[in-house]
Design a protein around this motif. Structure first.
Motif, short mmCIF file in Angstrom:
data_model
loop_
_atom_site.label_atom_id
_atom_site.label_comp_id
_atom_site.label_asym_id
_atom_site.label_seq_id
_atom_site.Cartn_x
_atom_site.Cartn_y
_atom_site.Cartn_z
N HIS A 114 0.84 -1.21 0.00
CA HIS A 114 0.00 0.00 0.00
C HIS A 114 0.87 1.26 0.00
N GLU B 208 -3.71 14.09 0.54
CA GLU B 208 -4.10 12.82 1.18
C GLU B 208 -2.86 12.17 1.79
N GLN C 205 -4.95 8.26 5.66
CA GLN C 205 -6.23 8.40 4.95
C GLN C 205 -6.32 7.39 3.82
N TYR C 206 -5.22 7.21 3.11
CA TYR C 206 -5.18 6.26 2.00
C TYR C 206 -5.50 4.83 2.50
N LYS D 81 -7.36 3.91 4.92
CA LYS D 81 -8.76 3.74 5.29
C LYS D 81 -9.60 3.19 4.13
N LYS D 82 -9.12 3.37 2.91
CA LYS D 82 -9.83 2.83 1.74
C LYS D 82 -9.86 1.31 1.74
#
Length: 138
Positions: free
Chosen positions: A111, A128, A132-133, A135-136
């Motif tokens: 990731h 971003e 935050q990334y 959380k996808k």
């Protein structure tokens, strides 16, 4: 036909371990070379197979104490099969847990690589952050 006899140097190359390591395993009681009439240690094909099996156990994360216990139980014969099974099942579970943890760590690294790549090719917003990334993917 007589069994092939490997001197320690030949055996070392055959199993891809140093002579020092083989002597250490011998001192720990994991392997028991035989001796010829001159007192020189030698190993046979059964020793190759046995050591390769021990290295598989070691590769699962089995500790030296556990290896020694396994070897001791094996030497006692079939009366210790239940203890060996219990030990092997625990070692297997520990190894599976480690694999899951490693897979989770690799997923985070992947990731992070994707996030960096997205920053470079501007497919991820500049503001971003990595948290935050992530959380996808929850």
């Amino acid at each position: 036909m007589a069994e092939k006899q490997y001197k320690i140097g030949e055996f070392s190359r055959k199993v891809n371990l140093s002579s020092f390591t083989l002597r250490y395993y011998e001192d720990e009681g994991l392997i028991k070379p035989r001796r010829n009439q001159n007192g020189q240690r030698f190993y046979g094909e059964q020793d190759v197979k046995w050591l390769k099996f021990l290295l598989h156990l070691k590769g699962t994360g089995m500790t030296m104490a556990e290896l020694k216990q396994y070897v001791a139980w094996r030497a006692q014969g079939d009366a210790t099969i239940q203890q060996r099974i219990k030990l092997l099942r625990r070692v297997k579970q520990d190894a599976e847990d480690q694999i899951r943890e490693l897979e989770n760590n690799l997923a985070i690294v992947n990731h992070k690589i994707d996030w960096y790549s997205g920053k470079l090719d501007e497919t991820i917003n500049a503001d971003e952050d990595f948290e935050q990334y992530l959380k996808k993917f929850e």
